[in-house]
Design an enzyme around this catalytic site. Sequence first.
Site, PDB file in Angstrom:
ATOM      1  N   ARG A  56      -7.568   3.256 -14.242  1.00  0.00           N
ATOM      2  CA  ARG A  56      -7.488   3.854 -12.971  1.00  0.00           C
ATOM      3  C   ARG A  56      -8.284   5.341 -12.757  1.00  0.00           C
ATOM      4  O   ARG A  56      -8.980   5.439 -11.662  1.00  0.00           O
ATOM      5  CB  ARG A  56      -5.942   4.174 -12.486  1.00  0.00           C
ATOM      6  CG  ARG A  56      -5.234   2.753 -12.349  1.00  0.00           C
ATOM      7  CD  ARG A  56      -4.087   2.811 -11.780  1.00  0.00           C
ATOM      8  NE  ARG A  56      -4.127   3.457 -10.545  1.00  0.00           N
ATOM      9  CZ  ARG A  56      -3.730   4.594 -10.046  1.00  0.00           C
ATOM     10  NH1 ARG A  56      -3.293   5.493 -11.055  1.00  0.00           N
ATOM     11  NH2 ARG A  56      -3.758   4.926  -8.749  1.00  0.00           N
ATOM     12  N   PRO A  75       5.116  -4.514  -1.064  1.00  0.00           N
ATOM     13  CA  PRO A  75       4.902  -3.538  -1.821  1.00  0.00           C
ATOM     14  C   PRO A  75       4.691  -3.861  -3.420  1.00  0.00           C
ATOM     15  O   PRO A  75       5.342  -4.839  -3.860  1.00  0.00           O
ATOM     16  CB  PRO A  75       6.436  -2.686  -1.938  1.00  0.00           C
ATOM     17  CG  PRO A  75       7.249  -3.626  -1.472  1.00  0.00           C
ATOM     18  CD  PRO A  75       6.600  -4.792  -0.623  1.00  0.00           C
ATOM     19  N   GLY A  76       3.744  -3.440  -4.144  1.00  0.00           N
ATOM     20  CA  GLY A  76       3.306  -3.528  -5.516  1.00  0.00           C
ATOM     21  C   GLY A  76       3.685  -2.371  -6.300  1.00  0.00           C
ATOM     22  O   GLY A  76       4.648  -2.199  -7.028  1.00  0.00           O
ATOM     23  N   CYS A  80     -15.972   3.980 -26.079  1.00  0.00           N
ATOM     24  CA  CYS A  80     -17.269   4.296 -25.979  1.00  0.00           C
ATOM     25  C   CYS A  80     -17.869   4.702 -24.635  1.00  0.00           C
ATOM     26  O   CYS A  80     -18.756   4.117 -24.458  1.00  0.00           O
ATOM     27  CB  CYS A  80     -18.106   3.582 -27.033  1.00  0.00           C
ATOM     28  SG  CYS A  80     -17.362   3.090 -28.587  1.00  0.00           S
ATOM     29  N   GLU A  81     -17.196   5.452 -24.071  1.00  0.00           N
ATOM     30  CA  GLU A  81     -17.808   6.013 -22.653  1.00  0.00           C
ATOM     31  C   GLU A  81     -17.409   7.447 -22.519  1.00  0.00           C
ATOM     32  O   GLU A  81     -16.148   7.753 -22.630  1.00  0.00           O
ATOM     33  CB  GLU A  81     -17.329   5.136 -21.509  1.00  0.00           C
ATOM     34  CG  GLU A  81     -17.511   3.809 -21.771  1.00  0.00           C
ATOM     35  CD  GLU A  81     -18.020   2.947 -20.545  1.00  0.00           C
ATOM     36  OE1 GLU A  81     -18.293   3.741 -19.443  1.00  0.00           O
ATOM     37  OE2 GLU A  81     -18.444   2.142 -20.761  1.00  0.00           O
ATOM     38  N   TYR A 111     -11.026   5.254 -10.072  1.00  0.00           N
ATOM     39  CA  TYR A 111     -10.679   5.869  -8.626  1.00  0.00           C
ATOM     40  C   TYR A 111     -10.569   7.546  -8.862  1.00  0.00           C
ATOM     41  O   TYR A 111     -10.107   8.043  -8.011  1.00  0.00           O
ATOM     42  CB  TYR A 111      -9.326   5.383  -8.157  1.00  0.00           C
ATOM     43  CG  TYR A 111      -9.138   3.981  -8.033  1.00  0.00           C
ATOM     44  CD1 TYR A 111      -9.822   3.081  -7.650  1.00  0.00           C
ATOM     45  CD2 TYR A 111      -7.807   3.426  -8.778  1.00  0.00           C
ATOM     46  CE1 TYR A 111      -9.684   1.784  -7.616  1.00  0.00           C
ATOM     47  CE2 TYR A 111      -7.740   2.085  -8.790  1.00  0.00           C
ATOM     48  CZ  TYR A 111      -8.520   1.153  -8.198  1.00  0.00           C
ATOM     49  OH  TYR A 111      -8.475  -0.033  -8.275  1.00  0.00           O
ATOM     50  N   TYR A 120      -0.944  -1.275 -11.961  1.00  0.00           N
ATOM     51  CA  TYR A 120      -2.199  -1.384 -12.055  1.00  0.00           C
ATOM     52  C   TYR A 120      -2.807  -0.556 -13.468  1.00  0.00           C
ATOM     53  O   TYR A 120      -3.979   0.005 -13.435  1.00  0.00           O
ATOM     54  CB  TYR A 120      -3.047  -0.631 -10.958  1.00  0.00           C
ATOM     55  CG  TYR A 120      -2.530  -1.379  -9.476  1.00  0.00           C
ATOM     56  CD1 TYR A 120      -2.999  -2.772  -9.314  1.00  0.00           C
ATOM     57  CD2 TYR A 120      -1.647  -0.798  -8.801  1.00  0.00           C
ATOM     58  CE1 TYR A 120      -2.526  -3.268  -8.059  1.00  0.00           C
ATOM     59  CE2 TYR A 120      -1.378  -1.506  -7.596  1.00  0.00           C
ATOM     60  CZ  TYR A 120      -1.778  -2.705  -7.141  1.00  0.00           C
ATOM     61  OH  TYR A 120      -1.437  -3.342  -6.068  1.00  0.00           O
ATOM     62  N   GLY A 128       0.791  -1.201   0.038  1.00  0.00           N
ATOM     63  CA  GLY A 128       0.019  -0.022   0.276  1.00  0.00           C
ATOM     64  C   GLY A 128       0.750   1.138   0.069  1.00  0.00           C
ATOM     65  O   GLY A 128       0.361   2.421   0.339  1.00  0.00           O
TER      66      GLY A 128
HETATM   67  C1  PLP Z   1      -2.543  -5.174  -3.519  1.00  0.00           C
HETATM   68  C2  PLP Z   1      -1.923  -5.755  -2.300  1.00  0.00           C
HETATM   69  C3  PLP Z   1      -0.762  -5.613  -2.317  1.00  0.00           C
HETATM   70  C4  PLP Z   1       0.196  -4.522  -2.596  1.00  0.00           C
HETATM   71  O1  PLP Z   1      -0.479  -3.188  -2.622  1.00  0.00           O
HETATM   72  P1  PLP Z   1       0.466  -1.820  -3.400  1.00  0.00           P
HETATM   73  O2  PLP Z   1      -0.707  -0.818  -3.143  1.00  0.00           O
HETATM   74  O3  PLP Z   1       0.597  -2.278  -4.810  1.00  0.00           O
HETATM   75  O4  PLP Z   1       1.587  -1.750  -2.586  1.00  0.00           O
HETATM   76  C5  PLP Z   1      -0.012  -6.165  -1.111  1.00  0.00           C
HETATM   77  N1  PLP Z   1      -0.384  -6.969  -0.424  1.00  0.00           N
HETATM   78  C6  PLP Z   1      -1.997  -7.673  -0.630  1.00  0.00           C
HETATM   79  C7  PLP Z   1      -2.653  -8.466   0.185  1.00  0.00           C
HETATM   80  C8  PLP Z   1      -2.606  -6.900  -1.739  1.00  0.00           C
HETATM   81  O5  PLP Z   1      -3.955  -7.248  -1.961  1.00  0.00           O
END
Ligand code: PLP
Length: 443
Positions: free
Chosen positions: A339, A301-302, A370-371, A343, A400, A258
């Site tokens: 996104r 982290p993603g 088409c939106e 959001y 994402y 997150g």
């Molecule tokens: C989506 C997710 C993440 C990564 O979230 P980021 O906002 O991309 O860092 C980590 N753990 C879990 C369980 C998730 O669902």
Amino acid sequence: MTAVQESAPALGDRLSVWPAATTEPRPGELAVAGVPLAEIADRFGTPVYVLAEDEVRERCRMYRSVFPDAEVLYAAKAFLCRAMIHWVGEEGLGLDVCSAGELELAVTTGFPADRIVLHGNAKSPQDLATALRLGVGRVVIDSPSEIARLAAAVGPGGHQKVMVRVVPGVSAGGHEKIRTGTEDQKFGLSISDGYAQHAIARILDQPQLELTGLHCHLGSQITSDKPYLAAVRRMVGLMSRLYGQHGLVLPELDLGGGHGIAYRPGEPSLDLTRLARKLRTELHAACTAAGLPVPRLIIEPGRAVVGPAGVALYRVLAVKRGGERVFVAVDGGMSDNPRPALYGVRYAPRLVGRSGSATSARVTVVGRHCEAGDVLAADAELPDDVRPGDLLAVPVAGAYHLSMASGYNLVGRPPVAAVRDGHARLLVRRESLDDIRSRDVGL
Ligand SMILES: *Cc1c(COP(=O)(O)O)cnc(C)c1O
């Protein structure tokens, strides 16, 4: 992220959200890792996603140096392809997956299964069967019914490490749809109503399941460390009660991901160095107060690993002036980046490949779908002579976008090219009509 940004070439604040290896070889031209973006558009067509390999690797390394004692798992759902799997594996990260598909792609690419954690609020029988067949490191249990299903699938003589996803009751995240630490959403088992404790007692009754720790994930795009510190206190509180009730000492604590990043110059991002320091202090204090040993931290982290490493390139197809707004329509949109529609997020695209006029205009960059809600960048600032044929580049496009891409209007999903040391190479090719037609098997 500060370290990464400080090493960026001094191109001024306006390039602060671009990959560190972004340069401006000529006015109006932008290059990433020595490859001009216009050249990439010519070679691979548009829309195209560009991934700066060194930026991804550097961010993995930064995480490992900032959190030296923690296990860092890359959250695959932000973006996954085989090259990405190699990069994070080589940089020493583990992987967090949430489907049989992500898991199988990783393992068949050579990623060690024991460094993978499987998540999911609704794991299918196939997800669980694949996890057990491939020997996944840990399964994060997210609902009471999963316990018996998993125990049965493991079998009486088997063994599987598990964690439990707990709802810590902490509200955080950039948008309501990506807040997952609060009570009223679909993920995890709540502490406050006793579900988490009940589920843990049931897991402890299953000798083939080994509970290694608690897990929580507060949400996404969080830019303050406070919610993480609050989560640590709640989680250690629960660990302390579990110790009292069952004599249970859990060796791991997974705080999820997150970590927030800036999408436009001047926006805040989560200060990871500070987060790491404060987490360590908070965790030690809470565990000492509870008389518990300090568990090993896991983070996931993603977005912060891959988001800033990506750039999306579009060709302008139409410009509509007149009325209140100027609409700049490009050849991609909500099918490659949902996104903004999901959001309401904002981006700061740039004209690349030529230097535009010195005067700028506020425009709405829209997609081809088409939106009316197919807006890529509301209130963007572009040179006021922007015209069809121009190239627009959108930074912070690595996370994402493509992982959430759809087949809307059958335009086909864009390709992904990696850039490094002056060279570009194709990682994922463009989705063709043949790809689409090959799934369409009935008449
Ligand atoms: C989506 C997710 C993440 C990564 O979230 P980021 O906002 O991309 O860092 C980590 N753990 C879990 C369980 C998730 O669902």
